[in-house]
Write a protein that holds these residues in place. Structure first.
Motif, PDB file in Angstrom:
ATOM      1  N   VAL A   1      46.694  31.432  22.844  1.00 45.62           N
ATOM      2  CA  VAL A   1      47.403  32.497  23.551  1.00 45.62           C
ATOM      3  C   VAL A   1      48.665  32.821  22.768  1.00 45.62           C
ATOM      4  CG1 VAL A   1      46.531  31.948  25.863  1.00 45.62           C
ATOM      5  CG2 VAL A   1      48.570  30.796  25.007  1.00 45.62           C
ATOM      6  N   THR A   2      49.282  33.941  23.119  1.00 45.01           N
ATOM      7  CA  THR A   2      50.524  34.373  22.482  1.00 45.01           C
ATOM      8  C   THR A   2      51.593  34.546  23.542  1.00 45.01           C
ATOM      9  OG1 THR A   2      49.283  35.561  20.783  1.00 45.01           O
ATOM     10  CG2 THR A   2      51.591  36.152  21.030  1.00 45.01           C
ATOM     11  N   VAL A   3      52.794  34.058  23.255  1.00 45.62           N
ATOM     12  CA  VAL A   3      53.914  34.186  24.180  1.00 45.62           C
ATOM     13  C   VAL A   3      54.398  35.635  24.155  1.00 45.62           C
ATOM     14  CG1 VAL A   3      56.260  33.438  24.707  1.00 45.62           C
ATOM     15  CG2 VAL A   3      54.592  31.791  23.837  1.00 45.62           C
ATOM     16  N   THR A   4      54.455  36.256  25.331  1.00 46.26           N
ATOM     17  CA  THR A   4      54.941  37.636  25.413  1.00 46.26           C
ATOM     18  C   THR A   4      56.372  37.716  25.915  1.00 46.26           C
ATOM     19  OG1 THR A   4      54.016  37.874  27.625  1.00 46.26           O
ATOM     20  CG2 THR A   4      52.627  38.572  25.772  1.00 46.26           C
ATOM     21  N   ALA A   5      56.805  36.711  26.700  1.00 43.42           N
ATOM     22  CA  ALA A   5      58.171  36.703  27.220  1.00 43.42           C
ATOM     23  C   ALA A   5      58.499  35.303  27.730  1.00 43.42           C
ATOM     24  CB  ALA A   5      58.327  37.725  28.348  1.00 43.42           C
ATOM     25  N   VAL A   6      59.791  35.080  27.965  1.00 45.47           N
ATOM     26  CA  VAL A   6      60.253  33.813  28.537  1.00 45.47           C
ATOM     27  C   VAL A   6      61.006  34.146  29.818  1.00 45.47           C
ATOM     28  CG1 VAL A   6      61.658  31.760  28.188  1.00 45.47           C
ATOM     29  CG2 VAL A   6      60.452  32.773  26.247  1.00 45.47           C
ATOM     30  N   ARG A   7      60.604  33.522  30.901  1.00 47.80           N
ATOM     31  CA  ARG A   7      61.260  33.712  32.198  1.00 47.80           C
ATOM     32  C   ARG A   7      61.710  32.349  32.695  1.00 47.80           C
ATOM     33  NH1 ARG A   7      61.223  38.079  30.543  1.00 47.80           N
ATOM     34  NH2 ARG A   7      60.058  39.875  31.256  1.00 47.80           N
ATOM     35  N   GLY A   8      62.951  32.017  32.436  1.00 48.88           N
ATOM     36  CA  GLY A   8      63.479  30.711  32.833  1.00 48.88           C
ATOM     37  C   GLY A   8      62.817  29.610  32.031  1.00 48.88           C
ATOM     38  N   ALA A   9      62.150  28.679  32.745  1.00 45.79           N
ATOM     39  CA  ALA A   9      61.467  27.561  32.080  1.00 45.79           C
ATOM     40  C   ALA A   9      59.973  27.822  31.970  1.00 45.79           C
ATOM     41  CB  ALA A   9      61.725  26.272  32.840  1.00 45.79           C
ATOM     42  N   THR A  10      59.565  29.071  32.120  1.00 45.74           N
ATOM     43  CA  THR A  10      58.155  29.442  32.051  1.00 45.74           C
ATOM     44  C   THR A  10      57.965  30.513  30.989  1.00 45.74           C
ATOM     45  OG1 THR A  10      57.923  28.999  34.408  1.00 45.74           O
ATOM     46  CG2 THR A  10      56.213  30.330  33.401  1.00 45.74           C
ATOM     47  N   VAL A  11      56.901  30.366  30.206  1.00 42.06           N
ATOM     48  CA  VAL A  11      56.571  31.406  29.231  1.00 42.06           C
ATOM     49  C   VAL A  11      55.423  32.244  29.794  1.00 42.06           C
ATOM     50  CG1 VAL A  11      57.352  30.172  27.179  1.00 42.06           C
ATOM     51  CG2 VAL A  11      55.039  29.826  27.956  1.00 42.06           C
TER      52      VAL A  11
END
Length: 156
Positions: free
Chosen positions: A135-145
């Motif tokens: 998978v590819t990381v699209t964004a970071v929201r706090g402690a969750t990608v």
């Protein structure tokens, strides 16, 4: 008793050296402009034989002129040559990862290519991604990608 005004040129040199030393510690071009104003205005006026208050005014005027004209140009040239390199959390966006635990209702965990394991959430809940898939990381929201399946590795 000697007239101390005749040794004022030493004070201008010492002040200029002091400003240069402070500039080496701060690296903002402020004290460099003050050092140049001290040398050009203060020492220059002293060498021309003017009285002490004219020397101080000349040093202040030239320092102010340099601070408001040359310093912004130098700062702009310095910052123009440096490109923005994402670090820390900003560098995670776009990074590839391998799914560690299966996604249940869009939540799971992934191991990023930098070795870190993160809690992850799928951006598209209609896709299914199993353990071991990329998978590819699209964004970071706090402690969750937030992740999305890589092209060709998602099974719908």
């Amino acid at each position: 008793m000697p007239d101390l005004v005749q040794y004022l040129w030493i004070a201008w040199l010492v002040l200029a050296v002091l400003f240069v030393i402070i500039e080496l510690l701060t690296l903002e071009f402020t004290f460099l402009m003050l050092a140049a104003g001290t040398l050009i205005g203060g020492l220059g006026a002293n060498l021309l034989g003017t009285v002490w208050w004219v020397q101080v005014l000349a040093a202040a005027a030239i320092s102010a002129l340099l601070l408001f004209t040359i310093r912004p140009l130098l700062l702009r040239a310095l910052h123009r040559s440096s490109q923005h390199i994402p670090t820390n959390v900003d560098a995670l966006t776009g990074m590839s990862a391998r799914v560690v635990t299966a996604f249940v209702e869009g939540d799971g965990s992934v191991k990023l290519d930098n070795g870190e394991t993160w809690t992850a959430r799928l951006t598209d809940l209609t896709t299914t991604v199993g353990p071991g898939e990329r998978v590819t990381v699209t964004a970071v929201r706090g402690a969750t990608v937030l992740v999305a399946p890589e092209q060709g590795s998602a099974s719908a």
